[in-house]
Design a protein around this motif. Structure first.
Motif, PDB file in Angstrom:
ATOM      1  N   SER A 254      13.830 -17.606  41.853  1.00  0.00           N
ATOM      2  CA  SER A 254      14.847 -18.566  42.265  1.00  0.00           C
ATOM      3  C   SER A 254      14.473 -19.988  41.862  1.00  0.00           C
ATOM      4  O   SER A 254      13.373 -20.461  42.146  1.00  0.00           O
ATOM      5  CB  SER A 254      15.022 -18.482  43.787  1.00  0.00           C
ATOM      6  N   GLU A 255      15.401 -20.646  41.223  1.00  0.00           N
ATOM      7  CA  GLU A 255      15.196 -22.031  40.825  1.00  0.00           C
ATOM      8  C   GLU A 255      14.986 -22.910  42.071  1.00  0.00           C
ATOM      9  O   GLU A 255      14.139 -23.798  42.090  1.00  0.00           O
ATOM     10  CB  GLU A 255      16.407 -22.530  40.030  1.00  0.00           C
ATOM     11  N   LYS A 256      15.763 -22.621  43.101  1.00  0.00           N
ATOM     12  CA  LYS A 256      15.677 -23.397  44.330  1.00  0.00           C
ATOM     13  C   LYS A 256      14.268 -23.321  44.921  1.00  0.00           C
ATOM     14  O   LYS A 256      13.684 -24.327  45.317  1.00  0.00           O
ATOM     15  CB  LYS A 256      16.701 -22.856  45.343  1.00  0.00           C
ATOM     16  N   THR A 257      13.723 -22.085  44.933  1.00  0.00           N
ATOM     17  CA  THR A 257      12.378 -21.892  45.464  1.00  0.00           C
ATOM     18  C   THR A 257      11.352 -22.645  44.625  1.00  0.00           C
ATOM     19  O   THR A 257      10.455 -23.304  45.153  1.00  0.00           O
ATOM     20  CB  THR A 257      12.033 -20.390  45.490  1.00  0.00           C
ATOM     21  N   LEU A 258      11.498 -22.547  43.305  1.00  0.00           N
ATOM     22  CA  LEU A 258      10.583 -23.259  42.418  1.00  0.00           C
ATOM     23  C   LEU A 258      10.608 -24.751  42.736  1.00  0.00           C
ATOM     24  O   LEU A 258       9.569 -25.395  42.849  1.00  0.00           O
ATOM     25  CB  LEU A 258      10.986 -23.050  40.955  1.00  0.00           C
ATOM     26  N   ARG A 259      11.817 -25.280  42.904  1.00  0.00           N
ATOM     27  CA  ARG A 259      11.949 -26.713  43.204  1.00  0.00           C
ATOM     28  C   ARG A 259      11.253 -27.051  44.510  1.00  0.00           C
ATOM     29  O   ARG A 259      10.549 -28.052  44.608  1.00  0.00           O
ATOM     30  CB  ARG A 259      13.422 -27.099  43.311  1.00  0.00           C
ATOM     31  N   ALA A 260      11.433 -26.169  45.497  1.00  0.00           N
ATOM     32  CA  ALA A 260      10.834 -26.426  46.805  1.00  0.00           C
ATOM     33  C   ALA A 260       9.317 -26.407  46.728  1.00  0.00           C
ATOM     34  O   ALA A 260       8.625 -27.046  47.521  1.00  0.00           O
ATOM     35  CB  ALA A 260      11.327 -25.396  47.812  1.00  0.00           C
ATOM     36  N   GLU A 261       8.783 -25.662  45.765  1.00  0.00           N
ATOM     37  CA  GLU A 261       7.327 -25.583  45.620  1.00  0.00           C
ATOM     38  C   GLU A 261       6.743 -26.786  44.890  1.00  0.00           C
ATOM     39  O   GLU A 261       5.536 -26.843  44.659  1.00  0.00           O
ATOM     40  CB  GLU A 261       6.950 -24.301  44.878  1.00  0.00           C
ATOM     41  N   GLY A 262       7.627 -27.686  44.474  1.00  0.00           N
ATOM     42  CA  GLY A 262       7.147 -28.915  43.866  1.00  0.00           C
ATOM     43  C   GLY A 262       6.822 -28.832  42.384  1.00  0.00           C
ATOM     44  O   GLY A 262       6.184 -29.724  41.831  1.00  0.00           O
TER      45      GLY A 262
END
Length: 550
Positions: A254-262
């Motif tokens: 998930s792109e969203k998850t990647l973003r959340a991981e910084g």
RNA sequence: GCCCCAGUAGCUCAGGGGAUAGAGCAGCGGUUUCCUAAACCGUUGGUCGGAUGUUCGAAUCAUCCUUGGGGCGCCA
């Protein structure tokens, strides 16, 4: 099998004669059977480096090759081809060998356990999957199966674009449909919004679950709720479509998850450290032209949000961090402009750009009654992957997608895929399998089928049609390696049709089950049972069922 | 304008630098007392879009031209 055998034999002889062998020669099945069962260009290829005339070199090699009792004849022809006729005894031995391998026939360690990440489909979760996604699914999954078979360690991944602009538009579209459902006059539906009927269905479903409560939420929370709902629903829908198509992904990232991981910040800092970013007009740019792109690309827009490229690059870097040494992306025809910036980033960050391999699938056109089926995404008028599978079935759909090489446009004839007759190649292949099953059944009924087969039975098989079948089967291992190497699964479809053609011809000429000659019957049963197994391997690699009855 | 892909038999397409370019379908003519005729056999059909080059050899590689499709966003 036999190609490798010949290749090795020629190499041994070259080294025993102390001849140089730098360029790689090939062993092929000639088009014209008058040129033997197999043929090599070794003498022509190696003539120069050994400072010899091709024909003389060929003669030298042939003299040694003739000592091998498995060759019925070794002849020199044309400009220096060495043509082999293979003795029946070698074919008989090969049949017995491949039979022992069972469903492992064709497996090898060719890929040397290289970790390969295959990313395909990766459609936006903003609607149902379309037919190009279906093509990507069939292509990527078949390539996966073949690479696994020949000793790679591949994995299939789906990258979910669940963040960014398109998802915002999806939420807006859903909100409008929801208001419409409550009798509100929403005026003209915005041009950019998603027009598909599925958005109305989503609105109904959300309304049934939450009713008017959703409108009582503050705007920000409401938008989040709409996004979450729509994404969950649509992703599940896509996952089910793919599952029905027998395509299972090892990973959904998930792109969203990647973003959340910084990772976004990480990638920006890497690029900045590499000294290839700059600020212009309130945006941050990547100077990709330094690395071969035709224009520089925006990383962070002037409103502070990030472009699609940044998390996608971050995603590619995680693939490397997870130990993959080959990253294969299967893209649709509209993404080729994207490749130079991805490659540029690899160069900028000092990764080997050859690790990244992009395969382009060309467009799919549907034809019905000789007419091209017109589709418009904007107006929400599309034929979805589900529509296609519902109409023609999984087997035919997968077959038609696989049978064309990736970088050619595909004209998909809906009527042809539906026909259950000799015009339809997928039935031609499945029918061969069913036909064999039917013969085996008959043999059991007539009690001709033995409790166990003996190797000596293979010696009964010496008719050209029988040997041709064996030869074709032995070609499979080398073919699978080539397919994996060149990423060309379509060649498996061609091969399967050829094998089936040989079988149908054999069937029409020779009686398999006959009480008069029990041993010959059993030998032929052994043969066609192997054909059935090889066919089942091929069909399975393509994700197509192998019916016992039709 | 720039970039990517394709152009092979009437149609849909195969064809790892190799020999007389193949298959299926369509057309024409045949095959079932027999394991499934959803099959098989025979036959018609080609300036491999065009030009030049590389080489012992080019449908295949390179360059140019041409036709068709797609792409050139602070969309994804």
């Amino acid at each position: 099998m036999i190609k490798h055998l010949l290749h090795d034999n020629i190499r041994e002889i070259l080294s025993s004669l102390e001849l140089s062998c730098e360029k790689d020669f090939t062993v092929e099945v000639p088009n014209n059977p008058e040129n033997g069962d197999y043929s090599t260009n070794a003498a022509m290829i190696l003539a120069r480096e050994n400072k010899a005339a091709p024909k003389k070199l060929a003669e030298k090699l042939a003299k040694e090759l003739r000592r091998n009792k498995f060759y019925k004849s070794v002849e020199i022809a044309g400009p220096g081809f060495i043509n082999f006729k293979i003795s029946a005894s070698l074919y008989q031995k090969m049949l017995w060998d491949l039979r022992k391998l069972g469903c492992d026939f064709g497996s090898s360690d060719y890929g040397q356990k290289e970790k390969v990440l295959l990313e395909f489909v990766s459609a936006n979760p903003t609607g149902p999957l379309n037919i190009v996604s279906a093509r990507a699914a069939a292509y990527g999954d078949t390539l996966y199966r073949i690479m696994k078979k020949v000793g790679f360690e591949p994995a299939r991944e789906f990258y979910i674009n669940d963040a960014g602009n398109q998802v915002d538009i999806l939420a807006e579209s859903l909100e409008l449909r929801l208001r419409e459902l409550h009798g509100e006059n929403i005026g003209e539906f915005p041009y950019e919004a998603y027009h598909g009927e599925y958005v109305r269905h989503l609105a109904h479903k959300l309304n049934a679950a939450e009713g008017v409560r959703i409108f009582m939420l503050p705007e920000k929370e409401r938008t989040e709720r709409l996004k979450e709902f729509a994404l969950n629903e649509l992703l599940e829908m896509q996952r089910l479509s793919l599952e029905r198509f027998d395509v299972i992904f090892e990973g959904w990232v998930s792109e969203k998850t990647l973003r959340a991981e910084g990772v976004v910040e990480e990638v920006l800092s890497y690029l900045t450290e590499a000294d290839c970013t700059y600020e212009k007009e309130d945006a941050i740019w990547f100077s990709s032209t330094k690395f071969g792109d035709d224009k520089d690309r925006v990383l962070m827009k002037s409103d502070g949000s990030i472009t699609y490229f940044v998390p996608d690059l971050a995603y590619h870097l995680t693939k490397i961090q997870r130990g993959y040494t080959k990253l294969i992306d299967v893209f649709g025809p509209d993404h080729h402009g994207y490749v130079p910036r991805l490659k540029a980033a690899f160069k900028a960050l000092k990764y080997d750009e050859d690790m990244l391999e992009i395969i382009f699938l060309q467009q799919v056109n549907l034809f019905e009654s000789g007419e091209r089926v017109k589709m418009s995404k904007r107006a929400g008028k599309i034929v979805t992957m589900d529509d296609l599978v519902n109409v023609v079935g999984k087997d035919a759909a997968r077959y038609f997608f696989i049978a064309r090489k990736a970088n050619a446009h595909l004209n998909f004839d809906l009527e042809l895929a539906l026909q259950q007759n000799n015009e339809n190649p997928v039935y031609y292949c499945q029918y061969a399998h069913a036909r064999i099953c039917s013969i085996l059944k008959k043999a059991r009924k007539d009690k001709v089928y033995p409790r166990s087969f003996k190797k000596e039975l293979t010696h009964k098989l010496n008719k050209p049609d029988e040997l041709a079948l064996i030869q074709k089967m032995t070609d499979l291992p080398e073919l699978l390696e080539l397919i994996a190497q060149h990423r060309e699964p379509h060649r498996l479809a061609t091969y399967t049709e050829e094998l089936c053609g040989l079988f149908h011809r054999f069937y029409n000429k020779h009686q398999v089950v006959s009480a008069k000659n029990k041993e010959l019957s059993q030998a032929r049963l052994l043969l066609i049972e192997s054909v059935k197994d090889v066919l089942a391997i091929c069909l399975d690699l393509m994700g197509i069922s192998a019916p016992e009855k039709m």
